[in-house]
Design a protein around this motif. Sequence first.
Motif, PDB file in Angstrom:
ATOM      1  N   ASP A  14       0.827  -1.207   0.000  1.00 17.44           N
ATOM      2  CA  ASP A  14       0.000   0.000   0.000  1.00 17.44           C
ATOM      3  C   ASP A  14       0.861   1.256   0.000  1.00 17.44           C
ATOM      4  OD1 ASP A  14      -2.339  -1.497   0.018  1.00 17.44           O
ATOM      5  OD2 ASP A  14      -2.391  -1.588   2.207  1.00 17.44           O
TER       6      ASP A  14
ATOM      7  N   ARG B  13       1.042  -8.169  -5.782  1.00 15.96           N
ATOM      8  CA  ARG B  13       0.679  -8.571  -4.429  1.00 15.96           C
ATOM      9  C   ARG B  13       0.911 -10.065  -4.230  1.00 15.96           C
ATOM     10  NH1 ARG B  13      -2.079  -4.330  -1.685  1.00 15.96           N
ATOM     11  NH2 ARG B  13      -1.744  -2.472  -2.956  1.00 15.96           N
TER      12      ARG B  13
ATOM     13  N   ASP C 238       2.182   1.757  -3.505  1.00 12.44           N
ATOM     14  CA  ASP C 238       1.114   2.212  -4.398  1.00 12.44           C
ATOM     15  C   ASP C 238       0.796   3.683  -4.181  1.00 12.44           C
ATOM     16  OD1 ASP C 238       1.107  -0.371  -5.213  1.00 12.44           O
ATOM     17  OD2 ASP C 238      -0.897  -0.873  -4.463  1.00 12.44           O
ATOM     18  N   ASN C 239       0.720   4.104  -2.915  1.00 11.81           N
ATOM     19  CA  ASN C 239       0.355   5.489  -2.616  1.00 11.81           C
ATOM     20  C   ASN C 239       1.457   6.470  -2.990  1.00 11.81           C
ATOM     21  OD1 ASN C 239      -2.125   4.654  -1.576  1.00 11.81           O
ATOM     22  ND2 ASN C 239      -1.350   4.490   0.514  1.00 11.81           N
TER      23      ASN C 239
END
Length: 837
Positions: A374, A386, A377-378
């Motif tokens: 995460d 994943r 991704d951010n």
Amino acid sequence: MTRAGSQRTLLSLVAVMLAVLTALGIGPGPGTRIAAAEPTGTGSGQPSRPEFLKLSLDSVTPTAITATSDPYFVVSGTVTNIGDRPVDDISVRVQRGAAVTSPSGLRSTLRLDQINYDVNGEFQDVTDGLTPGQRKQFSLTVALHSGTDLPSGISSIDITSPGVYPLLLNVNGKPAYGGQARLDDARFLLPVLGVPGGADPKHPAAQPGTPAVDAPPVATTMLWPLADRPRLVAGRPGSPDGEAELTDDDLAASLAQGGRLDQLLSALESVLKPDSGRDRTLVNAICLAVDPDLLLTVSDMTKDYLVLASPSDPEGPTRAGTGTHAAKAWLDRLRALAPGMCTVALPFAQVDPAALAATGDVTLADRALNAPADLIDNLLSVKSVRGVAIPDAGTVDSDGATLFAHHGFTTTVLADNAVAGPDGPANLTSTKSPAAPGGTPDPGTPDMVNLADVTVPPAAGATPPPASATLHAATFDIWAATALAAIGSNPPTPPFTPDKVRYDVTNDSRAARLQDALGAIAWTSLNPQPGRSRSALLMPPQQWGANRDEATQVLGQLDLLLRNGLATARTFTDLLAQQPDPQPYELDYLGAAADEAVPSHFAEPVHQQAQRITELMSALVDVPQQELSPRAFLTPLRDDLIRVLSLSDRWAGTAAADTNAQRRLDQTTKTMDNLYGSVTVLPPGGVYTLASEQSPLLLVARNDLPVAIRVRFKIDAPAETNITDIGEQQLPAKGNRSFQIPTEVSDSRNLVIPIALTTPDGVALGNAVSVSVRSNAYGQVLAIITACACALLLLLVGRRLWHRFRGQSDPADEGFDPGTRQSRRARKREQKRQEAR
């Protein structure tokens, strides 16, 4: 006779004379020294150090030979006099050994004695002499195979078929007080993807598109790591306006132009740029593997940040960091690059899975293993791959693998010797050719194996999980990985490198180590093996030290294999989607990794502090008007605990790594103590006096945290008091709040009441205070007196009524005349009237 032949004859005569003199008991006189040949490699694989000359390889051009190359290549090097005396008549020649026929030979053949390099070129003069400290560069032009009329000064090493060949540069010289001898050598690998023609009519030029090997191309995938060791100072919780603090400013240099991370990113950019001349084929074979801890640190550096004046003093003075501009530029470049290629998150801060499992903290493991995807991704605006865990050591024990399975991972990436098949661990240290009589071939490990001993345990009351829940392992080639790890400055020897072929690679030059890696990358493509899959997963170390030129050469070698039909690009997701080999495999945790793992004594204190973070987190309140959320406030401290368990510093030595880990743990523990002490009851001054026995107790609680918190009062009321529990209360961020505690006191004495704050779950906050309370009520004495008076009154009234009902006079009225009482009153009235006159 050639000059080289004369030298060999002279050396033979000198050896015979020494043998005769020794037999007669006569030796060289004092001060006379005969230099003997000094091989730099022995059967044990341990090189001896040169005494007079140091030979280093500077470059090989081209780095790999193809069918369309010129039939010549150029070897450049440097000879340095490292001794204490002049050396004369210095010459160099190239020697070749047999092509590497087993993957372990990519490592072991480089440690063989020079006698195994039996194809010899001619000696070429370098210089007439070197005094101590002097150096001389040279270049040798070498022909791949002999021709009818090779130019003067060019030797042939007689290569007639593709393969990976070990080469040796041999330097001879004559030290003062000694004779001509071999004084040093340098070894490296030369990948020959195809044999060019043109120099020899027997070897016509190959036709374009003709495969060098009669076998399918190798399906190739490569992970490209971007990681760094932990840099953020421990014990700093989140703050809406606080500046990040780093232990040092080395990361700024790494991100700036010419730094390690800048060069690794630049090499990838050279592949993806529209003007690079390459199509998407090479890009499809590469997956960017990013450490989220690095990205968090770089993101913090894009704003003003501080650096410790002394890394060993976390509470000492600081100075302003200098890498803000470099961090912004590097992060922007990565954000532009990542969306166009495969991206996968590495475990946070290269955490040790075994140590993480030993802490037994689920929340900490979730942050270390699940949160990285995460975060990537951010911060990069991508959708990362994943379900795959990539441990830094390339090996994992059963507890670590089970931890992966418990957190939803279906695959882990391991070295091919970190798993064992039904017949036991693979024989990965054999140096014999598979085709040689009595030789034992390297059996190899499938691309994807099924770890039958690691499954996801079923939840309570649930049926057992299906077979697909069993953890799989994608395996990478340890020989290519070992060679890739040797590229760059201060290279480590990975823990999965077998003990029999471990040696200090820094004795070889960077150019030689690069050549070894290029040869290792090409070996599988050039050597089809029965029973081995035509595939390769290339895995550099997570903190890779390759510079831009070296990284570009690696990418160029991979591109060369693709363009010559020796390899085909396989995406990382395609590799993960492969069905595992039907045979069950088990984990084989490597001893070298266990020796370099995080010590077990860190597990319990990390667990304790992680529990304290979780307990405090459950009491904090997320208020909409609040600048800082509880998660943003405490997560940096949880990250600090993960960094305690990092493997990143341990390849350089365990002593320094243990010191850094203990320092991080101590700072985090101290901060947690301070946070728990920041929420407390303010002690009232003097004695607290209640206006009555039922007056409320007035208390003030303070919260110095930047987030609101839920609390309860813990009051150990003495027997003389009855204090009402007011239940759960909320304290504002950075503020005080007064409370009225309903209280009943049945004693007028001074009473001491201990009062403390706890979380709603009963975890102590701050320091307990003792409140002295005094009530204005008489308490128990007054109650006894009142009760006695009432009882006496009731007794007298009852006695009078008893006698009246019976028609008797009360004994208390005996001797009392009612008339006398009336006349007495009349006399008093008369007396008052007379006095008034």
